[in-house]
Design an enzyme around this catalytic site. Sequence first.
Site, mmCIF file in Angstrom:
data_model
loop_
_atom_site.group_PDB
_atom_site.id
_atom_site.type_symbol
_atom_site.label_atom_id
_atom_site.label_comp_id
_atom_site.label_asym_id
_atom_site.label_seq_id
_atom_site.Cartn_x
_atom_site.Cartn_y
_atom_site.Cartn_z
ATOM 1 N N LYS A 22 0.837 -1.214 0.000
ATOM 2 C CA LYS A 22 0.000 0.000 0.000
ATOM 3 C C LYS A 22 0.868 1.260 0.000
ATOM 4 O O LYS A 22 0.659 2.175 -0.800
ATOM 5 C CB LYS A 22 -0.888 0.013 1.258
ATOM 6 C CG LYS A 22 -1.535 1.356 1.515
ATOM 7 C CD LYS A 22 -2.293 1.409 2.831
ATOM 8 C CE LYS A 22 -1.454 1.750 4.035
ATOM 9 N NZ LYS A 22 -1.410 3.148 4.455
ATOM 10 N N ASN A 23 1.844 1.302 0.924
ATOM 11 C CA ASN A 23 2.585 2.548 1.092
ATOM 12 C C ASN A 23 3.540 2.840 -0.057
ATOM 13 O O ASN A 23 4.077 3.938 -0.149
ATOM 14 C CB ASN A 23 3.328 2.548 2.434
ATOM 15 C CG ASN A 23 2.362 2.791 3.577
ATOM 16 O OD1 ASN A 23 1.207 3.180 3.345
ATOM 17 N ND2 ASN A 23 2.814 2.559 4.804
ATOM 18 N N CYS A 120 -3.369 13.115 12.698
ATOM 19 C CA CYS A 120 -4.116 11.869 12.614
ATOM 20 C C CYS A 120 -3.996 11.155 13.952
ATOM 21 O O CYS A 120 -3.308 11.631 14.851
ATOM 22 C CB CYS A 120 -3.703 11.057 11.405
ATOM 23 S SG CYS A 120 -2.478 9.808 11.641
ATOM 24 N N ARG A 125 1.888 14.647 13.014
ATOM 25 C CA ARG A 125 2.329 14.403 11.634
ATOM 26 C C ARG A 125 2.422 15.680 10.785
ATOM 27 O O ARG A 125 1.730 15.829 9.773
ATOM 28 C CB ARG A 125 1.439 13.356 10.981
ATOM 29 C CG ARG A 125 1.442 12.054 11.754
ATOM 30 C CD ARG A 125 0.707 10.959 11.060
ATOM 31 N NE ARG A 125 1.441 10.406 9.949
ATOM 32 C CZ ARG A 125 0.995 9.415 9.182
ATOM 33 N NH1 ARG A 125 -0.179 8.904 9.411
ATOM 34 N NH2 ARG A 125 1.708 8.957 8.189
ATOM 35 N N ASP A 310 5.056 0.392 11.968
ATOM 36 C CA ASP A 310 3.791 -0.176 11.472
ATOM 37 C C ASP A 310 3.596 -1.636 11.891
ATOM 38 O O ASP A 310 2.553 -2.227 11.584
ATOM 39 C CB ASP A 310 3.728 -0.076 9.936
ATOM 40 C CG ASP A 310 3.567 1.353 9.454
ATOM 41 O OD1 ASP A 310 3.303 2.228 10.291
ATOM 42 O OD2 ASP A 310 3.705 1.581 8.240
ATOM 43 N N ARG A 402 -8.503 -0.185 4.565
ATOM 44 C CA ARG A 402 -7.589 0.795 3.962
ATOM 45 C C ARG A 402 -6.287 0.135 3.541
ATOM 46 O O ARG A 402 -5.653 0.575 2.588
ATOM 47 C CB ARG A 402 -7.262 1.902 4.970
ATOM 48 C CG ARG A 402 -8.439 2.762 5.314
ATOM 49 C CD ARG A 402 -8.019 3.908 6.150
ATOM 50 N NE ARG A 402 -7.004 4.685 5.432
ATOM 51 C CZ ARG A 402 -6.515 5.828 5.841
ATOM 52 N NH1 ARG A 402 -6.921 6.344 6.972
ATOM 53 N NH2 ARG A 402 -5.606 6.456 5.140
HETATM 54 C C1 EPZ Z 1 5.035 6.680 6.353
HETATM 55 O O1 EPZ Z 1 4.434 7.809 6.967
HETATM 56 C C2 EPZ Z 1 3.977 5.610 6.297
HETATM 57 N N1 EPZ Z 1 2.838 6.103 5.540
HETATM 58 C C3 EPZ Z 1 3.541 5.236 7.696
HETATM 59 O O2 EPZ Z 1 2.602 4.172 7.614
HETATM 60 C C4 EPZ Z 1 4.756 4.786 8.493
HETATM 61 O O3 EPZ Z 1 4.368 4.535 9.819
HETATM 62 C C5 EPZ Z 1 5.830 5.873 8.476
HETATM 63 O O4 EPZ Z 1 6.151 6.221 7.099
HETATM 64 C C6 EPZ Z 1 7.113 5.470 9.171
HETATM 65 O O5 EPZ Z 1 7.617 4.312 8.581
HETATM 66 C C7 EPZ Z 1 2.850 6.067 4.208
HETATM 67 O O6 EPZ Z 1 3.818 5.668 3.570
HETATM 68 C C8 EPZ Z 1 1.608 6.506 3.518
HETATM 69 P P1 EPZ Z 1 7.536 9.893 8.273
HETATM 70 P P2 EPZ Z 1 5.142 9.228 6.877
HETATM 71 O O7 EPZ Z 1 7.526 11.149 7.479
HETATM 72 O O8 EPZ Z 1 5.860 9.345 5.604
HETATM 73 C C9 EPZ Z 1 7.745 13.379 11.606
HETATM 74 C C10 EPZ Z 1 0.527 3.089 7.887
HETATM 75 O O9 EPZ Z 1 -0.058 2.591 8.880
HETATM 76 N N2 EPZ Z 1 7.680 14.353 10.491
HETATM 77 O O10 EPZ Z 1 8.675 8.953 8.104
HETATM 78 O O11 EPZ Z 1 4.122 10.246 7.224
HETATM 79 C C11 EPZ Z 1 6.461 12.560 11.751
HETATM 80 O O12 EPZ Z 1 5.460 13.265 12.456
HETATM 81 C C12 EPZ Z 1 1.241 4.424 8.010
HETATM 82 O O13 EPZ Z 1 0.532 2.563 6.768
HETATM 83 C C13 EPZ Z 1 7.811 15.701 10.764
HETATM 84 O O14 EPZ Z 1 7.965 16.128 11.918
HETATM 85 O O15 EPZ Z 1 6.169 9.091 8.085
HETATM 86 C C14 EPZ Z 1 6.975 11.326 12.432
HETATM 87 O O16 EPZ Z 1 7.076 11.555 13.807
HETATM 88 C C15 EPZ Z 1 1.055 5.075 9.338
HETATM 89 N N3 EPZ Z 1 7.765 16.589 9.719
HETATM 90 C C16 EPZ Z 1 8.377 11.139 11.837
HETATM 91 O O17 EPZ Z 1 8.724 12.414 11.297
HETATM 92 C C17 EPZ Z 1 7.606 16.182 8.422
HETATM 93 O O18 EPZ Z 1 7.565 17.037 7.531
HETATM 94 C C18 EPZ Z 1 8.480 10.104 10.728
HETATM 95 O O19 EPZ Z 1 7.413 10.291 9.816
HETATM 96 C C19 EPZ Z 1 7.482 14.818 8.171
HETATM 97 C C20 EPZ Z 1 7.527 13.913 9.218
#
Ligand code: EPZ
Length: 428
Positions: A22-23, A120, A125, A310, A402
């Site tokens: 999915k991701n 969320c 996020r 995840d 989802r």
């Molecule tokens: C991706 O989310 C995945 N989603 C998530 O899966 C997964 O948990 C996550 O990566 C970590 O592996 C998708 O690919 C659609 P990040 P993403 O940016 O890209 C902070 C699922 O269940 N951050 O690596 O949003 C953020 O808040 C989902 O399938 C900022 O502060 O994750 C988090 O604490 C849930 N500013 C950390 O970084 C930003 O601009 C890592 O988030 C971006 C992120």
Amino acid sequence: MDRIAIVGGARLEGEIPISGAKNSAIKLMAASLLSDQPLRLTNMPRLADTRFLGRLLSRLGTQVTETTGADGPETVLHAPEIISALAPYDLVRQMRASFNVLGPLLARTGHAKVSLPGGCSIGARPVDLHLKALEALGARIDLHEGYVYAQAPRGLQGAEIEFPFVSVGATEHTLLASVLASGVTVIRNAAREPEIVDLADCLNAMGAKVEGAGTDVIHVTGVASLHGATHAVVPDRIETGTYAMAAAMAGGEVKLTGARAVHVSALLDMLVKTGVDVAHDADSITLKRNGARLKSVDLTTDPYPGFATDLQAQFMALMSLADGESVIRETIFENRFMHVPELSRLGADISVHGAEARVRGVEALTGAQVMATDLRASVSLVIAGLAAKGETVVNRVYHLDRGFERLEEKLGACGANIRRIREDGEES
Ligand code: EPZ
């Protein structure tokens, strides 16, 4: 709303085919906006999230055609012309990764208006890293009334971008925006997840020049245009890990076909420590557990190649029945223990202190009505239900839909006593 009912106690025996990730699929779909020629994605999962994004892409000018090819489900995405560069709140709110259309729209048309995704259930996020990267590439970014207004009338320019911490989404977004920028972009402290490599492979098949994906420094040499391509979506490592833990929880022997062990090695190492037998070849993983009780082990989530956040909820379900105490630390999201009160309803003994959960294994779980607020938390309750005494009913199944394709069918084929109760009361 549909519910899933599970009567625990059945061992799992058989094979589970692993779907496309999915991701990855949702970022690959966004990549189709970068070319006026068709992108054919094979091994496509059919999920609520891919449907949501398909709807948004159609509004932007993409023809989205779902077909079945020789190797299973495919989606062809063709955006000959961008007819709108607006991603409205209603669609981005339903699926936050829709925000990733911002970079491709900007790269292709020089402007975009995309709703901010908001928080969320697992955390705030923010998308500040995404926006800073786009600014570094020369975009002008303004925020008004919940929308990002982005402009790059003379196109984007390559830049050096160093992320202060690892972000999967920001790395992907920067890739999507920079492939059509002029000059070279260097992304430092890049995420190394298999989905990043998959996106880079797909972009390269479309004519992009991306090197270093899978390491923490990625080089992108911008090209003037991208062409059509065919690309197979990487197998879903989170679905793989989830069914691996389902087998460990229920006992029995399960072969996960089309799975890549190398993408879940952190989990497999842990499962071996708990006492599960794990064997694998190039495209399958077999898990076996006899009647013996699992041993507790501690866990800390980390960016890839560490243990995936995840898979944390599912591992906690597993530890709730293990022998001893397990300390689980969540380091990626600030609110990712929402499954704890629900696992407790099944009889688990878990206490949370900040980012740390202490799981004291109990002898048995007992079925109950439960619900969860996100996808991975929901599936952890399904896993717990497989081993709980009596019936567990998981509400709010739309979360599962989802991200897990035909979940009840895949587990049912291995002997799980699981059924879907539709909103109208019909069972399947
Ligand atoms: C991706 O989310 C995945 N989603 C998530 O899966 C997964 O948990 C996550 O990566 C970590 O592996 C998708 O690919 C659609 P990040 P993403 O940016 O890209 C902070 C699922 O269940 N951050 O690596 O949003 C953020 O808040 C989902 O399938 C900022 O502060 O994750 C988090 O604490 C849930 N500013 C950390 O970084 C930003 O601009 C890592 O988030 C971006 C992120």
